[in-house]
Design a protein around this motif. Structure first.
Motif, PDB file in Angstrom:
ATOM      1  N   VAL A  23      59.471  16.379 -34.415  1.00 50.03           N
ATOM      2  CA  VAL A  23      58.166  16.736 -34.980  1.00 50.03           C
ATOM      3  C   VAL A  23      57.063  16.239 -34.041  1.00 50.03           C
ATOM      4  CG1 VAL A  23      56.608  16.497 -36.944  1.00 50.03           C
ATOM      5  CG2 VAL A  23      59.086  16.622 -37.312  1.00 50.03           C
ATOM      6  N   PHE A  24      56.215  17.168 -33.586  1.00 48.01           N
ATOM      7  CA  PHE A  24      55.129  16.826 -32.669  1.00 48.01           C
ATOM      8  C   PHE A  24      53.806  16.640 -33.400  1.00 48.01           C
ATOM      9  CE2 PHE A  24      57.959  19.688 -30.055  1.00 48.01           C
ATOM     10  CZ  PHE A  24      58.625  18.646 -29.452  1.00 48.01           C
ATOM     11  N   GLN A  25      53.550  17.485 -34.377  1.00 50.44           N
ATOM     12  CA  GLN A  25      52.321  17.394 -35.163  1.00 50.44           C
ATOM     13  C   GLN A  25      52.617  17.783 -36.600  1.00 50.44           C
ATOM     14  OE1 GLN A  25      49.422  19.947 -33.302  1.00 50.44           O
ATOM     15  NE2 GLN A  25      49.474  18.875 -31.353  1.00 50.44           N
ATOM     16  N   GLY A  26      51.922  17.149 -37.546  1.00 51.75           N
ATOM     17  CA  GLY A  26      52.058  17.529 -38.944  1.00 51.75           C
ATOM     18  C   GLY A  26      53.271  16.934 -39.614  1.00 51.75           C
ATOM     19  N   GLU A  27      53.936  17.742 -40.442  1.00 52.33           N
ATOM     20  CA  GLU A  27      55.020  17.222 -41.280  1.00 52.33           C
ATOM     21  C   GLU A  27      56.077  18.301 -41.500  1.00 52.33           C
ATOM     22  OE1 GLU A  27      55.527  14.889 -45.591  1.00 52.33           O
ATOM     23  OE2 GLU A  27      53.565  15.624 -44.906  1.00 52.33           O
ATOM     24  N   VAL A  28      57.328  17.861 -41.608  1.00 51.42           N
ATOM     25  CA  VAL A  28      58.464  18.755 -41.844  1.00 51.42           C
ATOM     26  C   VAL A  28      59.328  18.169 -42.953  1.00 51.42           C
ATOM     27  CG1 VAL A  28      60.620  19.642 -40.875  1.00 51.42           C
ATOM     28  CG2 VAL A  28      58.555  19.665 -39.494  1.00 51.42           C
ATOM     29  N   ALA A  29      59.723  19.014 -43.900  1.00 48.89           N
ATOM     30  CA  ALA A  29      60.695  18.614 -44.923  1.00 48.89           C
ATOM     31  C   ALA A  29      62.074  19.036 -44.442  1.00 48.89           C
ATOM     32  CB  ALA A  29      60.361  19.266 -46.254  1.00 48.89           C
ATOM     33  N   LEU A  30      62.950  18.068 -44.233  1.00 48.06           N
ATOM     34  CA  LEU A  30      64.283  18.332 -43.707  1.00 48.06           C
ATOM     35  C   LEU A  30      65.334  18.024 -44.765  1.00 48.06           C
ATOM     36  CD1 LEU A  30      66.228  19.022 -41.394  1.00 48.06           C
ATOM     37  CD2 LEU A  30      66.089  16.614 -40.681  1.00 48.06           C
ATOM     38  N   LYS A  31      66.191  19.002 -45.030  1.00 47.96           N
ATOM     39  CA  LYS A  31      67.255  18.825 -46.025  1.00 47.96           C
ATOM     40  C   LYS A  31      68.603  19.024 -45.351  1.00 47.96           C
ATOM     41  CE  LYS A  31      69.077  20.659 -50.384  1.00 47.96           C
ATOM     42  NZ  LYS A  31      69.374  19.310 -50.883  1.00 47.96           N
ATOM     43  N   SER A  32      69.493  18.039 -45.524  1.00 44.99           N
ATOM     44  CA  SER A  32      70.864  18.158 -45.042  1.00 44.99           C
ATOM     45  C   SER A  32      71.625  19.165 -45.906  1.00 44.99           C
ATOM     46  CB  SER A  32      71.551  16.793 -45.087  1.00 44.99           C
ATOM     47  OG  SER A  32      72.941  16.921 -44.925  1.00 44.99           O
ATOM     48  N   LYS A  33      72.468  19.986 -45.279  1.00 48.76           N
ATOM     49  CA  LYS A  33      73.210  21.013 -46.021  1.00 48.76           C
ATOM     50  C   LYS A  33      74.515  20.488 -46.618  1.00 48.76           C
ATOM     51  CE  LYS A  33      73.211  25.150 -43.974  1.00 48.76           C
ATOM     52  NZ  LYS A  33      73.222  26.175 -42.892  1.00 48.76           N
ATOM     53  N   LEU A  34      74.977  19.321 -46.173  1.00 44.84           N
ATOM     54  CA  LEU A  34      76.254  18.798 -46.650  1.00 44.84           C
ATOM     55  C   LEU A  34      76.115  17.505 -47.446  1.00 44.84           C
ATOM     56  CD1 LEU A  34      78.488  19.379 -43.490  1.00 44.84           C
ATOM     57  CD2 LEU A  34      78.227  20.852 -45.495  1.00 44.84           C
ATOM     58  N   THR A  35      74.924  16.929 -47.485  1.00 46.46           N
ATOM     59  CA  THR A  35      74.703  15.671 -48.188  1.00 46.46           C
ATOM     60  C   THR A  35      73.436  15.798 -49.028  1.00 46.46           C
ATOM     61  OG1 THR A  35      73.281  14.655 -46.510  1.00 46.46           O
ATOM     62  CG2 THR A  35      75.657  14.470 -46.170  1.00 46.46           C
ATOM     63  N   PRO A  36      73.174  14.839 -49.916  1.00 44.83           N
ATOM     64  CA  PRO A  36      71.950  14.901 -50.730  1.00 44.83           C
ATOM     65  C   PRO A  36      70.695  14.430 -50.001  1.00 44.83           C
ATOM     66  CG  PRO A  36      73.257  13.002 -51.359  1.00 44.83           C
ATOM     67  CD  PRO A  36      74.085  13.775 -50.377  1.00 44.83           C
ATOM     68  N   TYR A  37      70.818  14.097 -48.708  1.00 45.63           N
ATOM     69  CA  TYR A  37      69.674  13.547 -47.985  1.00 45.63           C
ATOM     70  C   TYR A  37      68.552  14.575 -47.844  1.00 45.63           C
ATOM     71  CZ  TYR A  37      72.620   9.620 -46.534  1.00 45.63           C
ATOM     72  OH  TYR A  37      73.418   8.511 -46.514  1.00 45.63           O
ATOM     73  N   GLU A  38      67.331  14.127 -48.158  1.00 47.29           N
ATOM     74  CA  GLU A  38      66.117  14.902 -47.904  1.00 47.29           C
ATOM     75  C   GLU A  38      65.092  13.972 -47.258  1.00 47.29           C
ATOM     76  OE1 GLU A  38      64.588  17.239 -51.087  1.00 47.29           O
ATOM     77  OE2 GLU A  38      66.577  17.693 -51.913  1.00 47.29           O
ATOM     78  N   LEU A  39      64.539  14.393 -46.124  1.00 44.58           N
ATOM     79  CA  LEU A  39      63.614  13.538 -45.380  1.00 44.58           C
ATOM     80  C   LEU A  39      62.311  14.280 -45.133  1.00 44.58           C
ATOM     81  CD1 LEU A  39      66.693  13.255 -44.001  1.00 44.58           C
ATOM     82  CD2 LEU A  39      65.519  11.505 -42.685  1.00 44.58           C
ATOM     83  N   ASN A  40      61.219  13.536 -45.072  1.00 42.45           N
ATOM     84  CA  ASN A  40      59.952  14.059 -44.601  1.00 42.45           C
ATOM     85  C   ASN A  40      59.664  13.431 -43.245  1.00 42.45           C
ATOM     86  OD1 ASN A  40      59.741  15.422 -47.016  1.00 42.45           O
ATOM     87  ND2 ASN A  40      57.553  15.001 -47.235  1.00 42.45           N
ATOM     88  N   LEU A  41      59.642  14.253 -42.209  1.00 37.86           N
ATOM     89  CA  LEU A  41      59.390  13.786 -40.853  1.00 37.86           C
ATOM     90  C   LEU A  41      57.947  14.089 -40.491  1.00 37.86           C
ATOM     91  CD1 LEU A  41      62.620  15.159 -39.108  1.00 37.86           C
ATOM     92  CD2 LEU A  41      62.286  12.916 -40.150  1.00 37.86           C
ATOM     93  N   THR A  42      57.269  13.106 -39.912  1.00 40.74           N
ATOM     94  CA  THR A  42      55.870  13.280 -39.518  1.00 40.74           C
ATOM     95  C   THR A  42      55.726  13.104 -38.001  1.00 40.74           C
ATOM     96  OG1 THR A  42      55.444  10.944 -39.999  1.00 40.74           O
ATOM     97  CG2 THR A  42      55.015  12.529 -41.760  1.00 40.74           C
ATOM     98  N   ASP A  43      54.467  13.133 -37.522  1.00 37.18           N
ATOM     99  CA  ASP A  43      54.182  13.056 -36.085  1.00 37.18           C
ATOM    100  C   ASP A  43      55.031  12.009 -35.376  1.00 37.18           C
ATOM    101  OD1 ASP A  43      52.171  14.625 -37.045  1.00 37.18           O
ATOM    102  OD2 ASP A  43      50.565  13.638 -35.965  1.00 37.18           O
ATOM    103  N   GLY A  44      55.680  12.409 -34.290  1.00 35.41           N
ATOM    104  CA  GLY A  44      56.406  11.468 -33.460  1.00 35.41           C
ATOM    105  C   GLY A  44      57.749  11.043 -33.999  1.00 35.41           C
ATOM    106  N   MET A  45      58.249  11.708 -35.050  1.00 33.27           N
ATOM    107  CA  MET A  45      59.557  11.356 -35.614  1.00 33.27           C
ATOM    108  C   MET A  45      60.588  12.422 -35.238  1.00 33.27           C
ATOM    109  SD  MET A  45      58.479  10.018 -39.437  1.00 33.27           S
ATOM    110  CE  MET A  45      60.163   9.536 -39.840  1.00 33.27           C
ATOM    111  N   ALA A  46      61.843  12.002 -35.147  1.00 32.51           N
ATOM    112  CA  ALA A  46      62.932  12.926 -34.826  1.00 32.51           C
ATOM    113  C   ALA A  46      64.217  12.436 -35.489  1.00 32.51           C
ATOM    114  CB  ALA A  46      63.126  13.036 -33.319  1.00 32.51           C
TER     115      ALA A  46
END
Length: 562
Positions: A252-275
Motif C-alpha cells: 500500500v502506497f497511499q490510502g487504505e486497503v481492506a485485505l481478506k485471506s481466502k483460506l483463513t478468517p484473517y481480515e486486515l486494514n493496510l494503510t500507507d507504507g504497509m505490506a
C-alpha cells in the motif's frame, strides 16, 4: 476420492491396453479439461510410465521385477527424454480429443490474430466473468505490449484497445488499463490476469499497480489466489508469485486497503507504507516491508519540478527515460536531435522500470541481458566546461559499471573521448574520468562503494582547473586537471555500457553493463557550481517524496548537505 478421480484411475489402468476405446478417450479428455487435480494426476502417471518404460522396458513384462532389481540408474538425459515423451503423450491425447470431440468456438470480435498454443488451467476466482464482447476497460497505454486473450483452450493475440471480460496474458512490455469509473491499472509483463467486471480484477501471476483517484473507483477489488484486496481510496500494488515462491504480496502506497485471506478468517486494514504476504498453502498474513522500487506506478513523473530546474540550465542532452511510443527511443528533451536508441538483444528482461520520482527509468540487467542505449552522436563541448548528471539505482557493483561513456578501450589517449562515468574497477566506487590537455587521464573517485538498492543523484563537473565528483548533493572527490581534451572523432554516447573501438557495439572486455536503473540523464556545456548541484539534488528529493515515502537516506543526506 471423487467419482471423477475413481473414473480416471480406472481409465489410466486401461490406457495402453487393447480395450481402450474412442469413447474412453473422449471421457478422459472431458475429465482432464474440467478437473485440474485430475490433470495433475494424469501428468504424474504418464511421466512415471514413460520413465519406467525408458529404464526397465514394458511394465507388464513377466520379468519386469527381475529387470527392476538389476537395472542401472536413470541418467539425467533419460529423465529429460522421458519428460519429453510424457509431454508428447499428453499433447497427442488432448489434441485428438480436442479436434475430434470438442466444438470449435467462434473467434471473439475484438481479436484478429490466429489462435496460439493450448494453455494450462487458470486459477479460479471467487466471481466468474460473463462471456461477452461488451467493453469492460480500455488499454490506455502500451509499450511493446504483447497481449493474448484466452478462449477456452487456446490463446489469441489482441490488437484492439477495448477489452471485454475474460482471461488475458501479457507476455511482454508494459500496459495500462483505464476503467470508466476512473480506476487505472498498470501491468508489468509477464502477467496473467482475468478481467471480471468494472470493479473486479483477478491476478493469476505477475505485478499489477492500481490507482483509484475518484469516488466511483473506490471499492475496486483485486483478487489473487490467496486473498481479496478491496480499495478504500488508495494506490496499492500486488505481486503474485505463482511459480516457485507460491505467494502473493500486497503493498500500500497511499490510502487504505481492506485485505481478506481466502483460506483463513484473517481480515486486515493496510494503510500507507504497509505490506503483507499471503502464501498459497495457508493464506496466513505475514508483514513485510513495502517496496516502492518494484512497481511502475505511473508513465510520467509525478512532479515536474526537477525537470523544470534541469531545463532552466539549458542542457545539450536530457533523457528523462520515458517511453515515447515505440518502446525503444529515448527522446532528447533539449529538442536538438540526438535521440538515443535502446538495444535489448536477447529480450530476457523488460527494459523499463520504476523511475526515481514516478514515471519510468531505463532498466538494465548487467551481463544477463546486456541492455544498453546509444546516441549515435551528441554535441561535444567546445571549451573546458562540462557537467553530466543522472539518477542511478544499482543492484550490484559491476566491474567498470557504466552510467554514460564517450570512450573507447585501451591506454592510447586517442581512445579517450569526452568522459567516462560509472564505477571504478571492482571497487564499486563512483568515478568520473577525462583526458586533459596534457593527455593525462584524470580520475575523480569516491571513497566508499556506491550503496546498493537505493536511488542516488550523481554528477561530475569539469572546468579549466579541476574535475569534481558529486553524490547526493555533496562533493565526494576533486582532482586538478588542465582543461578538457577528449577525442572529438569518438562520436557516440553509450548509456549503460562502454562501446568497443569500432564505436558500434559494446566492448568485448570491460564493457561494464549496468545492473540496475538509470534515470534523468543530462549533459551541459557549462560547469555547474556546487550550489547548483545541491539545489538539483534537493529538488529531486522533494519531487521523489511526492510519489513515494522510502527515501530516508536521501532525506538525511539532503539535510546534512544543507
Amino acid at each position: 476420492m471423487s467419482h471423477n478421480h475413481e473414473e480416471l484411475e480406472e481409465l489410466l489402468s486401461r490406457l495402453n491396453g487393447p480395450d481402450f476405446t474412442a469413447e474412453d478417450l473422449q471421457t478422459l479428455a472431458s475429465i482432464l479439461r474440467n478437473d485440474p487435480i485430475a490433470l495433475d494426476c494424469y501428468l504424474d502417471h504418464v511421466e512415471m510410465e514413460a520413465m519406467l518404460r525408458e529404464t526397465y522396458g514394458l511394465l507388464h513384462h513377466p520379468y519386469a521385477e527381475h529387470d527392476r532389481q538389476t537395472a542401472r540408474p536413470v541418467s539425467p538425459r533419460k529423465v529429460t527424454r522421458s519428460r519429453f515423451l510424457a509431454g508428447i503423450t499428453l499433447t497427442a491425447a488432448l489434441l485428438v480429443a480436442a479436434f475430434t470431440f470438442w466444438p470449435v468456438k467462434p473467434q471473439p470480435a475484438f481479436v484478429d490474430d490466429e489462435p496460439q498454443s493450448p494453455l494450462p488451467p487458470a486459477a479460479v476466482p471467487l466471481q466468474k466473468f460473463t462471456q461477452s464482447d461488451e467493453t469492460v476497460c480500455t488499454i490506455s497505454h502500451r509499450t511493446e505490449a504483447e497481449l493474448y486473450y484466452r478462449d477456452g483452450n487456446r490463446e489469441i493475440r489482441v490488437q484492439a484497445t477495448a477489452l471485454p471480460a475474460g482471461q488475458f496474458r501479457l507476455e511482454n512490455g508494459i500496459m495500462g488499463l483505464a476503467y470508466a469509473n476512473g480506476a487505472n491499472v498498470i501491468l508489468q509483463a509477464p502477467v496473467q490476469f482475468q478481467v471480471l467486471s468494472e470493479q473486479h480484477l483477478f491476478v493469476d501471476n505477475g505485478r499489477v499497480n492500481l490507482h483509484c483517484p475518484t469516488e466511483d473507483s473506490r471499492g475496486f477489488v483485486i483478487e489473487t489466489p490467496s486473498g481479496v484486496a478491496t480499495d478504500l481510496g488508495t494506490e496499492f500494488a500486488v505481486h503474485v508469485k505463482a511459480d516457485r515462491a507460491q505467494e502473493d504480496e500486497f503493498h500500500v502506497f497511499q490510502g487504505e486497503v481492506a485485505l481478506k485471506s481466502k483460506l483463513t478468517p484473517y481480515e486486515l486494514n493496510l494503510t500507507d507504507g504497509m505490506a503483507t504476504r499471503l502464501d498459497h498453502d495457508t493464506a496466513t498474513p505475514a508483514g513485510i516491508d513495502v517496496d516502492h522500487n518494484r512497481f511502475i506506478r505511473s508513465f510520467e513523473s509525478v512532479s515536474s519540478d526537477y525537470y523544470d530546474q534541469i531545463m532552466r540550465h539549458e542542457p545539450e542532452l536530457y533523457y528523462v527515460m520515458a517511453d515515447v511510443g515505440d518502446g525503444r527511443t529515448l527522446r532528447n528533451e533539449a529538442e536538438n536531435g540526438y535521440d538515443a536508441k535502446i538495444f535489448n538483444p536477447y529480450q530476457r528482461v523488460l527494459h523499463w522500470g520504476p523511475g526515481f520520482n514516478g514515471g519510468t527509468a531505463l532498466r538494465l540487467d548487467g551481463m544477463r541481458s546486456r541492455v544498453y542505449a546509444v546516441a549515435p552522436d551528441f554535441p561535444k563541448p567546445e571549451g573546458d566546461h562540462l557537467t553530466v548528471i543522472a539518477w542511478v539505482f544499482a543492484e550490484s557493483r559491476v566491474c567498470w559499471g557504466s552510467i554514460a561513456k564517450n570512450w573507447e578501450h585501451g591506454p592510447d589517449p586517442a581512445r579517450r573521448g569526452q568522459f567516462h562515468f560509472g564505477l571504478f574497477e571492482y571497487s564499486g566506487m563512483l568515478e568520473a574520468s577525462i583526458n586533459d590537455k596534457d593527455n593525462n587521464e584524470i580520475f575523480a573517485i569516491d571513497s566508499v562503494p556506491l550503496p546498493l538498492n537505493q536511488w542516488h543523484h550523481v554528477a561530475f563537473v569539469v572546468d579549466d582547473g579541476a574535475l569534481r565528483l558529486y553524490r547526493n548533493g555533496s562533493l565526494v572527490a576533486e582532482t586538478p586537471c588542465n582543461g578538457l581534451n577528449g577525442n572529438r572523432d569518438i562520436r557516440p554516447l553509450a548509456i549503460g555500457t562502454k562501446l568497443g573501438n569500432d564505436s558500434r557495439s559494446p566492448a568485448v572486455k570491460n564493457n561494464g553493463f549496468w545492473d540496475g536503473r538509470i534515470d534523468h540523464l543530462a549533459l551541459f556545456h557549462q560547469s555547474l557550481t556546487t550550489e547548483e548541484i545541491r539545489q538539483l539534488f534537493d529538488t529531486g528529493v522533494r519531487s521523489a517524496l511526492v510519489s513515494r515515502s522510502d527515501f530516508p537516506h536521501l532525506e538525511s543526506e539532503r539535510t546534512q548537505s544543507n
